[in-house]
Write a protein that holds these residues in place. Structure first.
Motif, PDB file in Angstrom:
ATOM      1  N   LEU A  84       7.145  -0.191  -7.333  1.00  0.00           N
ATOM      2  CA  LEU A  84       6.054   0.385  -8.120  1.00  0.00           C
ATOM      3  C   LEU A  84       5.252   1.448  -7.370  1.00  0.00           C
ATOM      4  CD1 LEU A  84       4.552  -2.859  -9.716  1.00  0.00           C
ATOM      5  CD2 LEU A  84       6.220  -1.297 -10.741  1.00  0.00           C
ATOM      6  N   HIS A  85       5.420   1.509  -6.044  1.00  0.00           N
ATOM      7  CA  HIS A  85       4.546   2.350  -5.220  1.00  0.00           C
ATOM      8  C   HIS A  85       5.354   3.242  -4.285  1.00  0.00           C
ATOM      9  CE1 HIS A  85       2.016  -1.152  -6.330  1.00  0.00           C
ATOM     10  NE2 HIS A  85       1.038  -0.263  -6.346  1.00  0.00           N
ATOM     11  N   PRO A  86       4.753   4.353  -3.832  1.00  0.00           N
ATOM     12  CA  PRO A  86       5.416   5.186  -2.827  1.00  0.00           C
ATOM     13  C   PRO A  86       5.498   4.449  -1.497  1.00  0.00           C
ATOM     14  CG  PRO A  86       3.164   5.930  -3.194  1.00  0.00           C
ATOM     15  CD  PRO A  86       3.434   4.877  -4.227  1.00  0.00           C
ATOM     16  N   ALA A  87       6.370   4.940  -0.626  1.00  0.00           N
ATOM     17  CA  ALA A  87       6.672   4.217   0.614  1.00  0.00           C
ATOM     18  C   ALA A  87       5.458   4.030   1.512  1.00  0.00           C
ATOM     19  CB  ALA A  87       7.775   4.951   1.370  1.00  0.00           C
ATOM     20  N   GLU A  88       4.485   4.933   1.417  1.00  0.00           N
ATOM     21  CA  GLU A  88       3.329   4.825   2.314  1.00  0.00           C
ATOM     22  C   GLU A  88       2.372   3.706   1.917  1.00  0.00           C
ATOM     23  OE1 GLU A  88       2.252   8.289  -0.552  1.00  0.00           O
ATOM     24  OE2 GLU A  88       4.044   7.552   0.479  1.00  0.00           O
ATOM     25  N   LEU A  89       2.554   3.119   0.741  1.00  0.00           N
ATOM     26  CA  LEU A  89       1.712   2.009   0.311  1.00  0.00           C
ATOM     27  C   LEU A  89       2.502   0.707   0.412  1.00  0.00           C
ATOM     28  CD1 LEU A  89      -0.014   3.502  -2.867  1.00  0.00           C
ATOM     29  CD2 LEU A  89      -0.867   3.441  -0.521  1.00  0.00           C
ATOM     30  N   THR A  90       1.899  -0.310   1.033  1.00  0.00           N
ATOM     31  CA  THR A  90       2.598  -1.585   1.210  1.00  0.00           C
ATOM     32  C   THR A  90       1.731  -2.741   0.736  1.00  0.00           C
ATOM     33  OG1 THR A  90       1.745  -1.991   3.455  1.00  0.00           O
ATOM     34  CG2 THR A  90       3.781  -0.671   3.251  1.00  0.00           C
ATOM     35  N   LEU A  91       2.392  -3.784   0.293  1.00  0.00           N
ATOM     36  CA  LEU A  91       1.681  -4.998  -0.101  1.00  0.00           C
ATOM     37  C   LEU A  91       0.942  -5.588   1.091  1.00  0.00           C
ATOM     38  CD1 LEU A  91       1.001  -7.221  -2.149  1.00  0.00           C
ATOM     39  CD2 LEU A  91       3.183  -8.303  -1.554  1.00  0.00           C
ATOM     40  N   GLU A  92       1.552  -5.518   2.254  1.00  0.00           N
ATOM     41  CA  GLU A  92       0.911  -6.062   3.457  1.00  0.00           C
ATOM     42  C   GLU A  92      -0.453  -5.428   3.686  1.00  0.00           C
ATOM     43  OE1 GLU A  92       2.026  -6.744   8.189  1.00  0.00           O
ATOM     44  OE2 GLU A  92       3.031  -5.165   7.048  1.00  0.00           O
ATOM     45  N   HIS A  93      -0.533  -4.103   3.542  1.00  0.00           N
ATOM     46  CA  HIS A  93      -1.820  -3.436   3.757  1.00  0.00           C
ATOM     47  C   HIS A  93      -2.804  -3.756   2.642  1.00  0.00           C
ATOM     48  CE1 HIS A  93      -4.717  -0.017   3.995  1.00  0.00           C
ATOM     49  NE2 HIS A  93      -4.626  -0.319   5.286  1.00  0.00           N
ATOM     50  N   ARG A  94      -2.309  -3.843   1.407  1.00  0.00           N
ATOM     51  CA  ARG A  94      -3.197  -4.176   0.291  1.00  0.00           C
ATOM     52  C   ARG A  94      -3.830  -5.557   0.512  1.00  0.00           C
ATOM     53  NH1 ARG A  94      -3.831  -2.032  -4.992  1.00  0.00           N
ATOM     54  NH2 ARG A  94      -3.198  -0.170  -3.861  1.00  0.00           N
ATOM     55  N   LEU A  95      -3.034  -6.517   0.939  1.00  0.00           N
ATOM     56  CA  LEU A  95      -3.563  -7.865   1.175  1.00  0.00           C
ATOM     57  C   LEU A  95      -4.511  -7.882   2.377  1.00  0.00           C
ATOM     58  CD1 LEU A  95      -0.389 -10.056   0.503  1.00  0.00           C
ATOM     59  CD2 LEU A  95      -2.279  -9.525  -1.052  1.00  0.00           C
ATOM     60  N   ALA A  96      -4.248  -7.038   3.374  1.00  0.00           N
ATOM     61  CA  ALA A  96      -5.162  -6.941   4.519  1.00  0.00           C
ATOM     62  C   ALA A  96      -6.524  -6.410   4.066  1.00  0.00           C
ATOM     63  CB  ALA A  96      -4.564  -6.037   5.592  1.00  0.00           C
TER      64      ALA A  96
END
Length: 348
Positions: A175-187
């Protein structure tokens, strides 16, 4: 093995299930099961919040966004999008009008616009709090640094909404471009909670590539992090995105998941989202019948509402608009619910 109806009763009593049993509940979705889940959800909501419905005045600050999320009409690759930024004076005028209408929470939402610097947002938050000290300010401005979140909190923002969109890393990557990660969103969500915000997360229902397993992960994430609020809505496609031809999410499944979230945590603030009302004219009512207790009418200037186009045909009139508050009160009253003039804090 317990049947799906039995799992609902367990969730109602214990507010927790293993991820595999959440998946079983998702796979077993049916009108009859959803009706029972909604019945239990209303009972759980009533025990904590009675018949109260909380309103938040939504102000969409900016339609500029540096990100390129594949589902969003504000994505930077959408060259046809009409971009705007509200001036501080316009935002304060929205708050003044909203206060007179009975709003005691203002939600400042926007794309991840580099122009929304800490200094500008902090000044805006301070001005709102000075003008309306009895009101809460909620921010929904995407991923920022921990220092930024701290500065905004110190300026007077008390709540922050950051939808995680999906708790499945592979689905997140789709759903997202490579520069966005679930790990960072949860952080980011962890940073917000540690700073002291009332935190809101949330996810789309029916987004491309979503499975029963990924929805089960969403439910388990909410159980694990216990946010103050969780905003979910059906996926609605936008014509200028790679998912333009993808089918919209299910209103029925979204409402069923609202009920499950209420059973996971009866204290959750659960909005009946605009996306529900976009796909079904009775979306607000259906969300409330499923256990929701928050609505977020649009306070933005009329000329900005059509430009903040996250998805096609976004509802922004009638009971979706601040001007339709009397209609909203009537529609909630018809269901035995009462729209209250209150900050509507989560009851922890």
């Amino acid at each position: 093995m317990s049947s799906a109806p039995e799992l609902l009763e367990v969730l109602f009593r214990e507010h927790s299930l293993p991820t595999g049993q959440y998946e079983e509940l998702v796979r077993s979705f049916s009108p009859s099961l959803a009706a029972r889940a909604a019945e239990l959800a209303r009972e759980a909501r009533r025990a904590v919040y009675g018949d109260e419905v909380f309103i938040r005045g939504l102000i969409e600050l900016s339609s500029f966004c540096r990100n390129d999320c594949l589902y969003c009409g504000l994505r930077r690759s959408n060259r046809s999008a009409e971009r705007y930024r509200l001036t501080p004076e316009a935002v304060l005028a929205c708050c003044e009008r909203g206060y007179d209408l009975g709003f005691r929470t203002f939600v400042l939402q926007g794309g991840e616009d580099p122009a929304l610097t800490d200094e500008r947002v902090c000044d805006l938050v301070r001005a709102i709090r000075a003008a309306h000290p009895d009101c809460a300010v909620t921010l929904s401005l995407g991923e920022r640094s921990r220092d930024s979140y701290r500065a905004l909190f110190d300026a007077g923002a008390e709540r922050y909404l950051l939808r995680h969109e999906t708790a499945d890393p592979a689905h997140y990557a789709r759903l997202h471009p490579a520069e966005l990660t679930l790990e960072h969103r949860l952080a980011c969500l962890r940073d917000l909670a540690e700073i002291g915000y009332q935190v809101g997360c949330g996810f789309m229902v029916g987004s491309p590539g979503q499975t029963a397993s990924s929805l089960a992960e969403d439910l388990k994430l909410v159980e694990r992090i216990r946010p103050a609020m969780c905003g979910i809505g059906p996926f609605v496609p936008h014509h200028a995105t790679p998912f333009a031809d993808a089918p919209a999410g299910s209103v029925g499944l979204t409402c069923y998941l609202l009920s499950l979230l209420r059973l996971i945590d009866p204290r959750l603030l659960l909005p009946a989202t605009t996306a529900l009302a976009t796909l079904d004219p009775r979306g607000r009512e259906l969300g409330m019948l499923a256990g929701a207790n928050v609505v977020m009418p649009n306070l933005s200037p009329m000329e900005a509402r059509e430009k903040y186009e996250l998805y096609d045909n976004k509802a922004h009139a009638g009971s979706e608009a601040a001007e339709g508050l009397a209609e909203l009160r009537r529609r909630m009253g018809d269901m035995g619910l009462c729209v209250v003039v209150d900050r509507g804090d989560a009851r922890r």
